[in-house]
Enzyme design. Structure first.
Site, PDB file in Angstrom:
ATOM      1  N   LYS A  66       0.951   4.075  -2.714  1.00 25.83           N
ATOM      2  CA  LYS A  66       0.585   5.546  -2.414  1.00 25.83           C
ATOM      3  C   LYS A  66       1.745   6.461  -2.789  1.00 25.83           C
ATOM      4  O   LYS A  66       1.445   7.482  -3.125  1.00 25.83           O
ATOM      5  CB  LYS A  66       0.247   5.483  -1.129  1.00 25.83           C
ATOM      6  CG  LYS A  66      -1.467   4.886  -0.904  1.00 25.83           C
ATOM      7  CD  LYS A  66      -2.321   5.381  -1.868  1.00 25.83           C
ATOM      8  CE  LYS A  66      -3.503   5.017  -1.594  1.00 25.83           C
ATOM      9  NZ  LYS A  66      -4.726   5.454  -2.482  1.00 25.83           N
TER      10      LYS A  66
ATOM     11  N   TYR B 107       0.754  -1.183  -0.033  1.00 25.95           N
ATOM     12  CA  TYR B 107      -0.080   0.162  -0.085  1.00 25.95           C
ATOM     13  C   TYR B 107       0.804   1.458  -0.089  1.00 25.95           C
ATOM     14  O   TYR B 107       0.649   2.009  -0.642  1.00 25.95           O
ATOM     15  CB  TYR B 107      -0.731  -0.034   1.223  1.00 25.95           C
ATOM     16  CG  TYR B 107      -1.874   1.071   1.299  1.00 25.95           C
ATOM     17  CD1 TYR B 107      -3.040   1.113   0.688  1.00 25.95           C
ATOM     18  CD2 TYR B 107      -1.867   1.979   2.255  1.00 25.95           C
ATOM     19  CE1 TYR B 107      -3.765   2.171   0.605  1.00 25.95           C
ATOM     20  CE2 TYR B 107      -2.549   3.163   2.487  1.00 25.95           C
ATOM     21  CZ  TYR B 107      -3.688   3.027   1.582  1.00 25.95           C
ATOM     22  OH  TYR B 107      -4.773   4.173   1.865  1.00 25.95           O
TER      23      TYR B 107
END
Length: 304
Positions: free
Chosen positions: A169, A165
């Site tokens: 991001k 993640y």
């Protein structure tokens, strides 16, 4: 109802709930025609139906707005083009894209599988690329458009168990800056928002220890709808001079994030050796090293 984005056509991915739903509703309330895109699957990627997207469309229409549901995946070029085509077929143009769709496969790095890493990058990073790329030529041809991408402090600062993640991001931040640079000549803007909000994704955060439960309790106070005003602004003409920035929304607080720049420099006239790096360069820069911290360590104050 305001007119901040009156008659603009806006795609919101992941619009079936949480932050995406709040943004879709706010866009419509501010005059936009909205494509509510949502695959209708769980956080694990299973299932799938038009229900979540259609329910948001029904809310918008009941309030007098215009919207259409779409269930194409952001994770492939062909399906992302179908999302943009949905806007063109129903509303004749496209003015803004909010890349909000996401998933989670949290796992400590030494236990993370290649599949778990790839699945998150596929939706967050590649999904942001695919939908943005599908819209880019339309923005270029009409000489105007806005991208709003969702990043995260898990990438900007750090977090446990989210290597996939966090990588996705941070990749979105670089992608957004490149879009802003490449397409600025066509009056196309690209910005990021790092949202703090209680949503379906954050509801999966484990809360077993007292500290974890306290953290979750704070998150639960942060309404998903609080992200929407900034997203609407960034999609509007009022933000015509705002591009390449990273914002954060935390309850009633909006932050502007710093971006990597040199903070310390040392030089050696005769060049460096590994030994002189160890003896001179690192000691000179050590006081400026960043600690290994999580998002909650840096942004530690209570939300208003």
């Amino acid at each position: 109802m305001s007119d901040m984005v009156k008659d603009k056509v806006v795609i919101v991915t992941g619009a079936g709930g949480g932050i995406g739903r709040g943004i879709a509703l706010a866009m419509a309330a501010s005059g936009a025609k909205v494509v509510c895109n949502d695959l209708g699957v769980g956080l694990d990627g299973k299932g799938g139906d038009v229900g979540p997207a259609q329910r948001v469309v029904d809310e918008i229409r009941a309030a007098g707005g215009q919207a259409v549901a779409n269930t194409d995946s952001v994770a492939g070029a062909a399906s992302a083009n179908q999302i943009v085509q949905c806007a063109l077929d129903n509303f004749g143009r496209i003015d803004a894209v909010v890349n909000n769709a996401g998933n989670l496969r949290d796992r400590m790095f030494h236990k993370m599988s290649e599949e778990e890493f790839g699945q998150v990058l596929e939706v967050h990073l590649f999904g942001t690329f695919h939908v943005s790329r599908a819209a880019a030529n339309h923005f270029r041809d009409q000489e105007g458009g806005a991208f709003v991408h969702m990043t995260s402090t898990s990438g900007l600062i750090g977090n446990f168990g989210q290597a996939n993640y966090s990588a996705a991001k941070m990749g979105i931040v670089g992608l957004s800056k490149s879009i802003a640079l490449d397409m600025g000549r066509y009056n196309v803007r690209s910005n990021c928002i790092a949202p703090f909000a209680w949503s379906r994704m954050t509801s999966s955060i484990p809360a077993e220890t007292p500290e974890e439960k306290a953290r979750v309790a704070k998150l639960q106070k942060m309404e998903a709808g609080k992200i929407a005003p900034l997203a609407v602004y960034l999609a509007s003409d009022a933000a015509s001079e705002v591009s390449g920035q990273i914002f954060c929304v935390r309850a009633n607080e909006i932050m502007l994030f710093s971006q990597p720049r040199p903070i310390r420099s040392v030089q050696m006239s005769e060049g460096w050796t590994p030994e002189s790096v160890a003896e001179i360069a690192m000691p000179a820069m050590k006081s400026s090293f960043y600690k290994l911290e999580r998002s909650s360590d840096v942004i530690s104050w209570d939300p208003i």
